[in-house]
Scaffold this active site. Structure first.
Site, PDB file in Angstrom:
ATOM      1  N   HIS A  84       0.818  -1.211   0.000  1.00 46.63           N
ATOM      2  CA  HIS A  84       0.000   0.000   0.000  1.00 46.63           C
ATOM      3  C   HIS A  84       0.855   1.265   0.000  1.00 46.63           C
ATOM      4  O   HIS A  84       0.386   2.336  -0.389  1.00 46.63           O
ATOM      5  CB  HIS A  84      -1.017  -0.001   1.156  1.00 46.63           C
ATOM      6  CG  HIS A  84      -0.459   0.167   2.522  1.00 46.63           C
ATOM      7  ND1 HIS A  84      -0.190  -0.887   3.360  1.00 46.63           N
ATOM      8  CD2 HIS A  84      -0.145   1.281   3.236  1.00 46.63           C
ATOM      9  CE1 HIS A  84       0.256  -0.427   4.512  1.00 46.63           C
ATOM     10  NE2 HIS A  84       0.290   0.880   4.461  1.00 46.63           N
ATOM     11  N   ASP A 221       1.450  -7.871   2.180  1.00 46.67           N
ATOM     12  CA  ASP A 221       1.537  -6.431   1.962  1.00 46.67           C
ATOM     13  C   ASP A 221       2.993  -5.992   1.773  1.00 46.67           C
ATOM     14  O   ASP A 221       3.630  -5.480   2.693  1.00 46.67           O
ATOM     15  CB  ASP A 221       0.900  -5.713   3.157  1.00 46.67           C
ATOM     16  CG  ASP A 221       0.526  -4.276   2.847  1.00 46.67           C
ATOM     17  OD1 ASP A 221       1.026  -3.743   1.847  1.00 46.67           O
ATOM     18  OD2 ASP A 221      -0.258  -3.691   3.606  1.00 46.67           O
ATOM     19  N   SER A 641       4.093   2.018   8.366  1.00 51.12           N
ATOM     20  CA  SER A 641       3.845   1.063   7.286  1.00 51.12           C
ATOM     21  C   SER A 641       5.133   0.820   6.507  1.00 51.12           C
ATOM     22  O   SER A 641       5.770   1.763   6.040  1.00 51.12           O
ATOM     23  CB  SER A 641       2.769   1.596   6.342  1.00 51.12           C
ATOM     24  OG  SER A 641       1.511   1.632   6.974  1.00 51.12           O
TER      25      SER A 641
END
Length: 706
Positions: A84, A221, A641
């Site tokens: 992402h 991810d 992240s």
């Protein structure tokens, strides 16, 4: 005396131990008690191995494009981050014919690696405390606006100085501890960053919004980029075909050994923002003036977006990244408000503030300075304009192409043409039709115009609402159609001359001017209360630090590098254990439910790969399963992240990508019972690169294949 000091040190370590999983620590001044606790829990490297020297662990960790974190994993500058985090780069290279978002991408040679405009990585070189210098210059005595000017001026002086030594370095000055301290951080920034590998969206965002912030998770991810450098200096350089892969000082070794429950785990990354020193009044404003309106507006916008995206593949490609960014913090706002109420965080803060008041009454510290009654009055004064500002910005700030252009043409858009002849200077909007869809854009615009009027006091309505009422009979769709048809803002490539009389008569320019007037009006209304609030919140933080001077404290996150540490392990909710990892069987089970939920769709090849009877080297030796995602109690937030998750030997075991729904209030209150970091197991990452991508050249580069 020595025995007494040792006893005090032991007490301090014991105190830290009760909160071993909490804390976003700066590295250059890591408290000794924290480092000792890390060692007690399984960290085996020296402090120098962590921070100092060319081969320090921190030298492999990067700020990824100003919104995420990443880690260098090879001698040729490969960088792992989350899928992402690479979403927009992947989307920007995708077309209907070559949909890398849908189908994935693998560059089989350096020549095939894809450059990305406006993306970068930064390495932190050094950090220093410059608080004394800032206080001497009067930073504590001026308004927020003047503080920003002073910080900019000091930053310029420091940059002029550092660039005389090395032109590739730059310095950023940031407030810490609510402005009670200031640190100067030196970075080296690389602007040539290229996409190397990504798996299909079905796996990189498996579970979509259904599983976002939830546990258990099976999302793979990750995405892979490469840093390119000047071929002569191995230093930063703007994109050029002549640039070569960067040779880093240090890269993170990858562990294929896995982990067990209770093992030490450490994240290094760039957490964006936390507010753990915030007062009860500030939390109430965050809940009701920030989170609630943000969720309300985004809910309307996202319903329209997803409907258009599902109807047209070309539209989906344009909006995949925009939708993901919007929905992520829509759900975060909902979850945070739920936790604020269910945990009773405001009451907890009020109880703590009474403790501070009692301590002040007893000691006399901060007497006549920190005033909770005054703080309450200031927050009450700012509440309605702050809530309105959230509604306004969520409705019109970067929500559609027309509003974006209307803002830019009135505020901050650079002019083109001869500098010595203002009459011939002009704006021009380049054709960016590949980034937005007119039908979607217009429907969102009309819906949010209507919603804004319904949510705020009439005194905060910009003047164009009178025109909507009188000329368009409150038909928002008709008004939007009129703007798109009559304004030159939507005519890409047209030269717009701001010094011509026709400029200010354009309906789009007028719309933008009235929006900006509304923005500045609200800011002016908030400003006085904001300055007073900032001073009181700063004093509240200082009082806490003084009252608890025998304990180590970390500053709120501000997108500077931070370390957090803890252990691998799950949590209990309602007496039910969460488990601390997921397996291949669990993702296959969800894939089979794709008919019920499209966000569990995966291609046949993914079903086949993840239904294997034998996963070979990717099988965990303890569970006998291939493990996909896992939990630790590392302290993370947005910006983390893509942060590397290290074991006690400094080896990479995963990439952090999410927190859990049950602790979404952790930005303001860390609950050690529930707060967990969700990471993708590095073995799952390598499995997908190997078995799906057949990316042998990359595996060899990382030393994972001969």
């Amino acid at each position: 005396m020595k025995k007494t000091l040792l006893s005090l040190f032991a007490l301090l370590v014991a105190t830290v131990s009760t909160k071993a999983d909490e804390g976003m620590w700066t590295l250059y001044n890591l408290p000794q008690a924290v480092y000792e606790q890390m060692k007690a829990e399984g960290f085996s490297l020296t402090y120098n191995d962590l921070y100092y020297g060319d081969h320090a662990v921190k030298n492999a960790v990067v700020n990824f494009s100003g919104y995420c974190s990443g880690v260098v994993v090879s001698p040729n500058g490969l960088v792992f981050t989350n899928h992402h985090c690479g979403f927009e780069a992947i989307r920007s290279h995708s077309t209907v014919e070559h949909d890398y978002m849908l189908n994935g991408f693998y560059a089989k040679s350096y020549e095939e690696e894809l450059p990305n405009e406006n993306m970068f990585v930064s390495f932190m070189i050094d950090q220093q405390d410059i608080t004394a210098r800032m206080k001497k210059l009067g930073i504590d005595e001026v308004s927020l606006e003047k503080q920003a000017i002073l910080i900019d001026s000091i930053q310029k002086v420091l940059n002029d100085s550092i660039k005389r030594i090395d032109k590739t370095l730059h310095v950023e000055v940031d407030p810490f501890y609510e402005g009670n301290s200031y640190y100067a951080t030196t970075y080296q920034k690389f602007n040539d960053l290229r996409l190397v590998f990504t798996i299909p969206k079905s796996m990189g965002k498996f579970g979509g919004e259904t599983d976002n912030w939830m546990w258990p998770r099976q999302t793979c991810d990750f995405s892979v980029f490469r840093i390119y450098a000047d071929p002569k200096t191995n230093g930063p350089a703007d994109y050029s075909e002549n640039n070569v892969p960067y040779r880093p000082k240090h890269w993170a070794p990858i562990s294929m050994e896995g982990y067990k429950e209770g093992d030490f785990s450490m994240t290094l990354g760039y957490p964006g923002s936390t507010n753990r020193y915030l007062s009860s009044y500030g939390i109430r404003e965050m809940r009701d003036a920030d989170n609630a309106p943000r969720a309300q507006v985004r809910g309307i916008k996202q319903e329209i977006m997803i409907r258009h995206m599902r109807a047209d593949e070309a539209v989906r490609i344009k909006y995949d990244s925009k939708y993901a960014q919007s929905s992520n913090y829509w759900k975060n706002a909902l979850g945070m408000n739920k936790c604020i109420d269910s945990i009773g965080i405001i009451q907890q803060k009020e109880d703590y503030e009474r403790r501070i008041q009692a301590w002040m009454d007893k000691t006399g510290h901060f007497k006549g300075q920190l005033d909770f009654d005054q703080m309450k009055r200031d927050y009450e004064k700012s509440f309605i304009p702050s809530q309105t500002f959230t509604y306004l910005w969520e409705s019109f700030g970067r929500t559609n192409e027309f509003c974006t252009r209307a803002f830019r043409v009135n505020y901050g858009m650079p002019l083109e043409g001869p500098e010595n002849n203002p009459k011939k200077q002009y704006f021009v909007f380049k054709d960016n039709s590949e980034e937005w869809d007119e039908a979607l854009d217009k429907e969102v615009f009309a819906a949010l115009l209507k919603n804004y009027k319904e949510q705020v006091d009439t005194k905060y309505l910009p003047d164009f609402y009178k025109e909507i009422q009188t000329k368009f009979n409150n038909n928002y769709t008709a008004y939007v159609d009129y703007l798109y048809k009559k304004s030159f803002l939507m005519k890409s490539g047209k030269k717009i001359y701001p010094n011509k009389k026709s400029f200010k008569k354009d309906p789009g320019v007028q719309f933008g001017m009235q929006l900006i007037e509304a923005v500045f009006g609200l800011r002016e209304e908030i400003k006085d209360a904001a300055d007073a609030i900032e001073k009181q919140e700063k004093l509240l933080c200082a009082a806490k630090l003084r009252m608890e001077a025998d304990l180590p404290h970390y500053s709120d996150a501000n997108f500077t590098m931070r370390l957090s540490y803890g252990q691998v392990g799950g949590f209990e909710l309602g007496g039910k254990p969460s488990g601390f990892y997921t397996t291949a069987e669990s993702i296959v089970e969800k894939m089979k439910k794709a008919d019920e939920n499209v966000e569990y769709f995966a291609e046949p090849i993914m079903h086949e790969l993840l239904s294997a009877k034998d996963f070979g080297q990717y099988t965990d030796p303890r569970s006998g399963k291939m493990q996909l995602c896992f939990l630790t109690n590392n302290d993370i937030t947005g910006g983390n992240s893509g942060s590397p998750m290290f074991d006690g030997k400094g080896r990479l075991i995963g990439l952090a990508f999410d927190g859990n729904w049950d602790s979404l209030s952790s930005d303001i209150n860390f609950d050690s019972r529930l707060a967990r970091c969700i990471g993708v197991d590095i073995r799952f990452v390598i499995f997908m690169m190997d078995r799906w991508g057949q990316a042998d050249r990359l595996l060899r580069e990382m030393g994972l294949k001969k």
